[in-house]
Design an enzyme around this catalytic site. Sequence first.
Site, PDB file in Angstrom:
ATOM      1  CG  PHE A 121      -2.363   0.008   0.998  1.00 52.43           C
ATOM      2  CD1 PHE A 121      -2.944  -0.935   0.180  1.00 52.43           C
ATOM      3  CD2 PHE A 121      -3.192   0.962   1.600  1.00 52.43           C
ATOM      4  CE1 PHE A 121      -4.316  -0.943  -0.050  1.00 52.43           C
ATOM      5  CE2 PHE A 121      -4.564   0.963   1.376  1.00 52.43           C
ATOM      6  CZ  PHE A 121      -5.127   0.008   0.553  1.00 52.43           C
ATOM      7  CD  GLN A 234      -5.613  10.201   3.686  1.00 53.30           C
ATOM      8  OE1 GLN A 234      -6.337   9.272   4.024  1.00 53.30           O
ATOM      9  NE2 GLN A 234      -4.303  10.159   3.835  1.00 53.30           N
ATOM     10  CG  HIS A 236      -8.333   7.780  -1.169  1.00 55.44           C
ATOM     11  ND1 HIS A 236      -8.036   7.306  -2.427  1.00 55.44           N
ATOM     12  CD2 HIS A 236      -8.059   6.760  -0.317  1.00 55.44           C
ATOM     13  CE1 HIS A 236      -7.604   6.061  -2.338  1.00 55.44           C
ATOM     14  NE2 HIS A 236      -7.606   5.707  -1.065  1.00 55.44           N
ATOM     15  CG  LEU A 250     -11.926   4.765  -1.444  1.00 56.48           C
ATOM     16  CD1 LEU A 250     -11.325   6.152  -1.304  1.00 56.48           C
ATOM     17  CD2 LEU A 250     -11.580   3.928  -0.238  1.00 56.48           C
ATOM     18  CD  GLU A 253      -3.036   3.820  -0.734  1.00 57.97           C
ATOM     19  OE1 GLU A 253      -3.840   4.575  -0.156  1.00 57.97           O
ATOM     20  OE2 GLU A 253      -1.855   3.723  -0.388  1.00 57.97           O
ATOM     21  NE  ARG A 310      -4.746   6.402   1.254  1.00 62.78           N
ATOM     22  CZ  ARG A 310      -5.631   5.791   2.013  1.00 62.78           C
ATOM     23  NH1 ARG A 310      -6.306   6.464   2.930  1.00 62.78           N
ATOM     24  NH2 ARG A 310      -5.856   4.497   1.880  1.00 62.78           N
ATOM     25  CG  HIS A 376     -10.573   8.554   2.339  1.00 62.97           C
ATOM     26  ND1 HIS A 376     -11.606   7.690   2.065  1.00 62.97           N
ATOM     27  CD2 HIS A 376      -9.577   7.796   2.871  1.00 62.97           C
ATOM     28  CE1 HIS A 376     -11.253   6.466   2.417  1.00 62.97           C
ATOM     29  NE2 HIS A 376     -10.035   6.506   2.916  1.00 62.97           N
ATOM     30  NE  ARG A 411      -6.498   7.015   7.382  1.00 66.75           N
ATOM     31  CZ  ARG A 411      -6.857   6.004   6.580  1.00 66.75           C
ATOM     32  NH1 ARG A 411      -6.245   4.831   6.664  1.00 66.75           N
ATOM     33  NH2 ARG A 411      -7.822   6.154   5.700  1.00 66.75           N
TER      34      ARG A 411
HETATM   35  C1  LIG Z   1     -14.741   3.544   1.565  1.00 68.06           C
HETATM   36  C2  LIG Z   1     -13.695   3.537   2.633  1.00 68.06           C
HETATM   37  C3  LIG Z   1     -12.682   2.601   2.602  1.00 68.06           C
HETATM   38  C4  LIG Z   1     -11.696   2.580   3.585  1.00 68.06           C
HETATM   39  N1  LIG Z   1     -10.712   1.619   3.546  1.00 68.06           N
HETATM   40  C5  LIG Z   1      -9.783   1.582   4.535  1.00 68.06           C
HETATM   41  C6  LIG Z   1      -8.785   0.560   4.562  1.00 68.06           C
HETATM   42  O1  LIG Z   1      -8.754  -0.320   3.721  1.00 68.06           O
HETATM   43  N2  LIG Z   1      -7.873   0.568   5.568  1.00 68.06           N
HETATM   44  C7  LIG Z   1      -7.877   1.512   6.551  1.00 68.06           C
HETATM   45  O2  LIG Z   1      -7.036   1.460   7.430  1.00 68.06           O
HETATM   46  N3  LIG Z   1      -8.832   2.486   6.556  1.00 68.06           N
HETATM   47  C8  LIG Z   1      -9.784   2.538   5.591  1.00 68.06           C
HETATM   48  N4  LIG Z   1     -10.737   3.520   5.606  1.00 68.06           N
HETATM   49  C9  LIG Z   1     -10.818   4.406   6.769  1.00 68.06           C
HETATM   50  C10 LIG Z   1     -11.464   3.652   7.912  1.00 68.06           C
HETATM   51  O3  LIG Z   1     -12.459   2.799   7.432  1.00 68.06           O
HETATM   52  C11 LIG Z   1     -12.097   4.601   8.932  1.00 68.06           C
HETATM   53  O4  LIG Z   1     -11.180   5.599   9.273  1.00 68.06           O
HETATM   54  C12 LIG Z   1     -12.449   3.821  10.180  1.00 68.06           C
HETATM   55  O5  LIG Z   1     -13.285   2.734   9.864  1.00 68.06           O
HETATM   56  C13 LIG Z   1     -13.125   4.687  11.236  1.00 68.06           C
HETATM   57  O6  LIG Z   1     -13.500   3.847  12.293  1.00 68.06           O
HETATM   58  P1  LIG Z   1     -14.124   4.423  13.615  1.00 68.06           P
HETATM   59  O7  LIG Z   1     -14.361   3.266  14.518  1.00 68.06           O
HETATM   60  O8  LIG Z   1     -13.298   5.542  14.090  1.00 68.06           O
HETATM   61  O9  LIG Z   1     -15.506   5.039  13.108  1.00 68.06           O
HETATM   62  P2  LIG Z   1     -16.721   4.348  12.313  1.00 68.06           P
HETATM   63  O10 LIG Z   1     -16.428   3.000  11.838  1.00 68.06           O
HETATM   64  O11 LIG Z   1     -17.212   5.309  11.316  1.00 68.06           O
HETATM   65  O12 LIG Z   1     -17.825   4.283  13.406  1.00 68.06           O
HETATM   66  C14 LIG Z   1     -18.432   5.446  13.896  1.00 68.06           C
HETATM   67  C15 LIG Z   1     -19.572   5.044  14.781  1.00 68.06           C
HETATM   68  O13 LIG Z   1     -20.038   6.200  15.458  1.00 68.06           O
HETATM   69  C16 LIG Z   1     -21.453   6.237  15.415  1.00 68.06           C
HETATM   70  N5  LIG Z   1     -21.874   7.610  15.600  1.00 68.06           N
HETATM   71  C17 LIG Z   1     -21.549   8.713  14.880  1.00 68.06           C
HETATM   72  N6  LIG Z   1     -22.150   9.785  15.395  1.00 68.06           N
HETATM   73  C18 LIG Z   1     -22.865   9.354  16.468  1.00 68.06           C
HETATM   74  C19 LIG Z   1     -23.717   9.985  17.399  1.00 68.06           C
HETATM   75  N7  LIG Z   1     -23.972  11.285  17.379  1.00 68.06           N
HETATM   76  N8  LIG Z   1     -24.311   9.220  18.356  1.00 68.06           N
HETATM   77  C20 LIG Z   1     -24.104   7.891  18.411  1.00 68.06           C
HETATM   78  N9  LIG Z   1     -23.298   7.247  17.552  1.00 68.06           N
HETATM   79  C21 LIG Z   1     -22.691   7.976  16.599  1.00 68.06           C
HETATM   80  C22 LIG Z   1     -21.786   5.608  14.081  1.00 68.06           C
HETATM   81  O14 LIG Z   1     -23.126   5.157  14.060  1.00 68.06           O
HETATM   82  C23 LIG Z   1     -20.785   4.470  14.055  1.00 68.06           C
HETATM   83  O15 LIG Z   1     -21.275   3.392  14.782  1.00 68.06           O
HETATM   84  C24 LIG Z   1     -11.729   3.536   4.618  1.00 68.06           C
HETATM   85  C25 LIG Z   1     -12.745   4.489   4.649  1.00 68.06           C
HETATM   86  C26 LIG Z   1     -13.716   4.499   3.665  1.00 68.06           C
HETATM   87  C27 LIG Z   1     -14.781   5.539   3.700  1.00 68.06           C
END
Ligand SMILES: Cc1cc2nc3c(=O)[nH]c(=O)nc-3n(C[C@H](O)[C@H](O)[C@H](O)COP(=O)(O)OP(=O)(O)OC[C@H]3O[C@@H](n4cnc5c(N)ncnc54)[C@H](O)[C@@H]3O)c2cc1C
Length: 599
Positions: A121, A234, A236, A250, A253, A310, A376, A411
């Site tokens: 990556f 970021q 992407h 998306l 990558e 990126r 992103h 990142r």
């Molecule tokens: C399409 C895509 C592909 C990606 N691919 C990769 C990858 O291959 N590798 C990598 O390392 N990263 C990747 N990323 C980045 C990575 O997926 C995210 O940064 C990461 O999943 C964020 O995780 P998190 O647990 O912080 O938040 P999230 O997984 O977004 O979870 C957030 C949670 O908070 C809750 N929430 C939000 N607001 C509130 C509120 N007010 N009250 C209650 N609950 C709330 C939501 O319901 C959810 O449950 C990708 C991102 C995208 C968009």
Amino acid sequence: MTDIQTHEHDVVVIGAGGAGLRAAIEARAQGGRVALVCKSLLGKAHTVMAEGGAAAALGTVIQQDNTRVHFRDTMRGGKMHNNWRMAQIHAEEAPDRIRELEAWGALFDRTADGRINQRPFGGHTYERLAHVGDRTGLEMIRVLQDKAVHSGVDVFMECTVIKMPVASGHAAGALAYFRETGRFVLFAAKAVVLATGGIGKAWQITSNSWEYTGDGHFLAYDAGAELIDMEFVQFHPTGMVWPPSVRGILVTEGVRGEGGVLRNAAGERFMFRYIPAMFKGDFAETEPEADAWASGDRMKNRRPPELLTRDVVAKAIVKEIQEGRGSPHGGVFLDIASKRPADFIQRKLPSMYHQFKELAGVDITKEPMEIGPTTHYVMGGVKVDAETQMSTLPGLFAAGELAGGMHGANRLGGNSLSDLLVFGRRAGLHAARFAQQHGRPPAVPEEDVGAATQAVLAPFERTGGENPFAVQQALQALMQAHAGIVRDQTGLERALPELDKLRRRAARVSVSGSREYNPGWHTAIDLWSQLTVSEMTVRAALERRESRGAHTRGDYPDQDDAQARIQIVLKRDGERMTVRREAQPEIPPDLLKMIKEGA
Ligand SMILES: Cc1cc2nc3c(=O)[nH]c(=O)nc-3n(C[C@H](O)[C@H](O)[C@H](O)COP(=O)(O)OP(=O)(O)OC[C@H]3O[C@@H](n4cnc5c(N)ncnc54)[C@H](O)[C@@H]3O)c2cc1C
């Protein structure tokens, strides 16, 4: 408060993505009562969308890989702005977290001899991403969710937190409403873990889903915690650009990791012209060398420049487009068809194959994809202690995309999924310990609850006001125009009064219908988070007068090393957002030497 449902827990975790789930599992393992609250259905968090993989120096494909190289890559990728201790902890603990996930049931892709397979990556020296085809997040969520539910975590789904009350100077829980009924619920707790993800829905072109309205950033700010690095958003390099209805979605990558190359309208592989001084010598300088690396001869050849970080790739694409070498719909071409056989592409990138076939009518095993940058990820967020993940507000912990520091100015792909596991676990552990050290949850001031519920119900009281979606769209257009991939003082200064106007418009929106599943009402509430995080990005971007990583100032195009370790800190002071500069701790000399000279 008598008509408000109330629950009491030791720890309440807000957000059920990878970070929130991992935190809840750990807090529960310490023996306390744990609530997990999420805005969407359990399993629908952003993490489920993650495609390419989770970075960890397992060394299963290239034995030379180790945690020091991973740390070095992360710091160089973050343009030396990272919280060095977080980057170090992340590199050191990521392999254990991945092996733990495997022990809990995650079925990663395998090498020929049965070990966890790892793919290359951007910005990673060696093959480092543990993955499940291009659906890694789905597997991660499946396993974590099973584990959390079976550990006895109390789950509250489709429940949106609107306020984090503070009592006796401590975070005291969370006030929320159920999306299904519109009824309010109060979670009283001794410690709170925030893990609500990012802010990308404030821009027009984005890979982020409807949930990424920056609620956690707003909640922490409102409660009095400090935030950092909000200028580092970021973009992407590879999002879909055509047709318009799918713009921003998306393109992982992983396509470049599996051999995809970038070309301009003239068919030129342009990335060879964009290798920055910092990475000179690390990347192939000719097509034959890049192709030899991609064909598997990895030790004798250097990586293709498509695997630069990126920020570098996104800016190169913008330059090609600006100089008239873009594709018909305003992007450039990403081509894997001429590099890999069809069955390989379908096996390693099944989601990409279907995404382009279904949404754009493009067969990526035969034709190139048209791609361009898309909003992103936010590197900035709640300022936390590297060891415990506690914010500057006692009792409030933050993890995942919402927490700032770990990724610096940019990142590396794959570092988010491992960040969620490493720091989700730490946040849950230390929140549980904090709860153990404190008796009953502090009493939540009744007037705070009353004021918060009244404020969110106000749009129902008004008639003839504007539609909340119109304000949201205007905000997205503003941020895209003035706080996008390249910003400058004129545009950012123009954005501030426009944000004020949007605030006034948001204060006048009205909604009709009932409180049950009312998307207009939900958007009216989300607007406050979106406006606040947008102001954070604009103010921090104005303050950083240099270009570094994902933050590119057209009027300050150079990186200024004197600012590498300066952080822009944001905090609420009454109704005013304060902005100050703060020097981060210096990187210890032995680590600095290693980053500069090699691990
Ligand atoms: C399409 C895509 C592909 C990606 N691919 C990769 C990858 O291959 N590798 C990598 O390392 N990263 C990747 N990323 C980045 C990575 O997926 C995210 O940064 C990461 O999943 C964020 O995780 P998190 O647990 O912080 O938040 P999230 O997984 O977004 O979870 C957030 C949670 O908070 C809750 N929430 C939000 N607001 C509130 C509120 N007010 N009250 C209650 N609950 C709330 C939501 O319901 C959810 O449950 C990708 C991102 C995208 C968009």
